[in-house]
Design an enzyme around this catalytic site. Sequence first.
Site, mmCIF file in Angstrom:
data_model
loop_
_atom_site.group_PDB
_atom_site.id
_atom_site.type_symbol
_atom_site.label_atom_id
_atom_site.label_comp_id
_atom_site.label_asym_id
_atom_site.label_seq_id
_atom_site.Cartn_x
_atom_site.Cartn_y
_atom_site.Cartn_z
ATOM 1 N N LYS A 175 13.649 -43.299 -65.856
ATOM 2 C CA LYS A 175 12.680 -42.201 -65.744
ATOM 3 C C LYS A 175 11.646 -42.563 -64.686
ATOM 4 C CE LYS A 175 8.765 -40.798 -66.894
ATOM 5 N NZ LYS A 175 8.257 -39.998 -65.811
ATOM 6 N N GLU A 250 4.425 -54.251 -67.587
ATOM 7 C CA GLU A 250 3.698 -54.691 -66.385
ATOM 8 C C GLU A 250 2.624 -53.655 -66.128
ATOM 9 O OE1 GLU A 250 3.881 -57.434 -65.060
ATOM 10 O OE2 GLU A 250 5.776 -58.193 -65.824
ATOM 11 N N CYS A 284 -1.025 -52.307 -58.040
ATOM 12 C CA CYS A 284 -1.473 -53.021 -59.235
ATOM 13 C C CYS A 284 -2.150 -54.325 -58.834
ATOM 14 C CB CYS A 284 -0.307 -53.291 -60.154
ATOM 15 S SG CYS A 284 1.057 -54.066 -59.312
ATOM 16 N N GLU A 385 -10.036 -50.687 -63.763
ATOM 17 C CA GLU A 385 -9.127 -50.432 -62.641
ATOM 18 C C GLU A 385 -9.418 -49.037 -62.082
ATOM 19 O OE1 GLU A 385 -4.875 -49.731 -63.376
ATOM 20 O OE2 GLU A 385 -4.480 -51.201 -61.802
HETATM 21 P P1 NAD Z 1 1.189 -44.283 -65.648
HETATM 22 O O1 NAD Z 1 1.017 -45.250 -66.765
HETATM 23 O O2 NAD Z 1 0.438 -43.009 -65.727
HETATM 24 O O3 NAD Z 1 2.743 -43.851 -65.536
HETATM 25 C C1 NAD Z 1 3.769 -44.803 -65.362
HETATM 26 C C2 NAD Z 1 5.080 -44.176 -65.845
HETATM 27 O O4 NAD Z 1 5.001 -43.961 -67.251
HETATM 28 C C3 NAD Z 1 5.383 -42.810 -65.239
HETATM 29 O O5 NAD Z 1 6.763 -42.680 -65.032
HETATM 30 C C4 NAD Z 1 4.899 -41.864 -66.318
HETATM 31 O O6 NAD Z 1 5.511 -40.586 -66.269
HETATM 32 C C5 NAD Z 1 5.294 -42.617 -67.569
HETATM 33 N N1 NAD Z 1 4.542 -42.265 -68.775
HETATM 34 C C6 NAD Z 1 3.308 -41.713 -68.869
HETATM 35 N N2 NAD Z 1 2.989 -41.515 -70.164
HETATM 36 C C7 NAD Z 1 4.027 -41.961 -70.913
HETATM 37 C C8 NAD Z 1 4.285 -42.055 -72.309
HETATM 38 N N3 NAD Z 1 3.403 -41.638 -73.210
HETATM 39 N N4 NAD Z 1 5.455 -42.603 -72.711
HETATM 40 C C9 NAD Z 1 6.341 -43.062 -71.814
HETATM 41 N N5 NAD Z 1 6.169 -42.986 -70.478
HETATM 42 C C10 NAD Z 1 5.019 -42.449 -70.031
HETATM 43 O O7 NAD Z 1 0.900 -45.065 -64.304
HETATM 44 P P2 NAD Z 1 0.897 -44.514 -62.797
HETATM 45 O O8 NAD Z 1 -0.306 -43.674 -62.579
HETATM 46 O O9 NAD Z 1 2.229 -43.943 -62.456
HETATM 47 O O10 NAD Z 1 0.755 -45.896 -61.991
HETATM 48 C C11 NAD Z 1 -0.442 -46.551 -61.834
HETATM 49 C C12 NAD Z 1 -0.609 -47.673 -62.839
HETATM 50 O O11 NAD Z 1 0.517 -48.533 -62.798
HETATM 51 C C13 NAD Z 1 -1.798 -48.573 -62.534
HETATM 52 O O12 NAD Z 1 -2.453 -48.886 -63.726
HETATM 53 C C14 NAD Z 1 -1.169 -49.808 -61.924
HETATM 54 O O13 NAD Z 1 -1.929 -50.976 -62.022
HETATM 55 C C15 NAD Z 1 0.091 -49.887 -62.697
HETATM 56 N N6 NAD Z 1 1.093 -50.682 -62.002
HETATM 57 C C16 NAD Z 1 1.379 -51.923 -62.499
HETATM 58 C C17 NAD Z 1 2.288 -52.729 -61.832
HETATM 59 C C18 NAD Z 1 2.622 -54.097 -62.345
HETATM 60 O O14 NAD Z 1 3.694 -54.602 -62.013
HETATM 61 N N7 NAD Z 1 1.769 -54.754 -63.119
HETATM 62 C C19 NAD Z 1 2.910 -52.257 -60.672
HETATM 63 C C20 NAD Z 1 2.576 -50.989 -60.199
HETATM 64 C C21 NAD Z 1 1.677 -50.202 -60.885
#
Ligand code: NAD
Length: 495
Positions: A175, A250, A284, A385
């Site tokens: 997804k 992550e 991130c 963040e």
């Molecule tokens: P997000 O948490 O909003 O979404 C990430 C994914 O999860 C998307 O595909 C989203 O549709 C899905 N999602 C959202 N709600 C969900 C739920 N209730 N159940 C299951 N899936 C769900 O994050 P984002 O805005 O896409 O990305 C930014 C965030 O990601 C930042 O916090 C960043 O630090 C983090 N990030 C972490 C890493 C790492 O490796 N540590 C790498 C890249 C980004």
Amino acid sequence: MPDKFQNFINGKWVDAKSGRTFENRNPAHWDEVIGVFPKSAKEDVDEAVKAARSAYEKWRLVPAPARGDIMRKIGDLLVKNKEELAHEMTREMGKVLEETRGDVQEGIDTAYYAATEGRRLFGHTVPSELPNKFAMAIRVPVGVAAIITPWNFPMAIPTWGIFPAVLSGNTVVFKPASDTPKTATTLIRIMMEAGIPEGVVNLVHGGGGEVGNAIVVHPDVDLILFTGSTDVGKQISRQASATLKRVSLELGGKNAQIVMDDADLDLALDGVLWGAFGTTGQRCTATSRLILHDKIYDAFMAMLVDRTKKLRLGDGLLPTTDVGPCINEAQRNVVQSYIEIGKKEWARLVYGGNIAVQGDLAKGWFHEPTIFDNVKPNMRIAQEEIFGPVLSVIRMASLEEAINIINGTIYGLSSSIYTRDVNKAFVAIRDIKAGITYINVPTIGAEAHLPFGGVKQTGNGHREGGWAVYDFFTEWKAVYVDYSGKLQRAQIDNY
Ligand code: NAD
């Protein structure tokens, strides 16, 4: 008419069962529609999990080196299509071309690493405590793996999950973020062209609340590799515990770069500009705090503001652009809200602070690179963040103080120190609480063959990348072979 895209389930391109769709737009030109994608729901997830479960029984029996051969072909196809992919990704999520090229390259590196892992997947053989008995531990696949990814590395992050999952013999329900569905679709096409069999990788587009949630609570999903925000990660952890799924999280970061008074300041300046404003601060591992030694504070701030003023905002496809847009309007509004928070906390806004609306920028989600100084370690702009082009600068007078500041958040992903003193560098390596510590390197720039992840609320102890991710995607099976021809009882017959 915009292009229309579909889910990929059991080797076939299909619409969402409900027929619903959503649009994806270019963040640098929001009037440009990239495509229309299925807005899927639980019933589509059910189909994808069913397909993955049925494919698993065959896929797990394919020898790992043969699975690795497919990985090598995927890597070759990514190389062949790198430039086209990078253009498509910049159009879809906004970061500048050289960064999307790097994003594809990370996928290539991960594919070739997985190809060779097919001939390793090392287990252990150990002596048995009994005579004429053989003991070993082998890695076996786990089952159906869900890969849920964010938008900021639309190629690299999905490949970090999908390639080792599949190489290990698992099947996948993927997804992707709804801001980057096109790159995800192209990745699936490439995997199919390379020879991934039907049902082994399934793609379901849609929102996190609906599709993501349906995956997380699905009783027939064994593993979840989630990369995204800490809030969603915590929710997934809670929900997945009901069926005791294995979950790798992550999550977010509040990464910092320390600059000591003995540092090469020009080098440290290049580092912080790249770390803070590369990918518009939407990594991130982005540098969102700069911890500056008192003795070089004023000189470094002058250099920093001078160079930040020269950064050019714009469409990432243009060679003149240094910094692209925020991913969408909501994220740009989050950035703006933190500017207001910083001002209310009495941090000093020394550069930027505004939504950028000059000329063509008005048609995208652009925000000026922004610097606050006089930031105190406990202010919200130093703790939370932001995920945008905002840098908070904090003053310190010693390495010990700098390390206390760097460790003083709930996160622990990436960290960096600029110093010419090897003793200070090693103290930092020892004492900084983070999954990654860079010496004279910015907080960004992880390589695909090393473990990637963070401590504290950045994750739950698993690692992506390199050899470490294979621990997540395989189970240990202990195997004993007794060739003595009689009953031998461990712990009893030999003592
Ligand atoms: P997000 O948490 O909003 O979404 C990430 C994914 O999860 C998307 O595909 C989203 O549709 C899905 N999602 C959202 N709600 C969900 C739920 N209730 N159940 C299951 N899936 C769900 O994050 P984002 O805005 O896409 O990305 C930014 C965030 O990601 C930042 O916090 C960043 O630090 C983090 N990030 C972490 C890493 C790492 O490796 N540590 C790498 C890249 C980004």
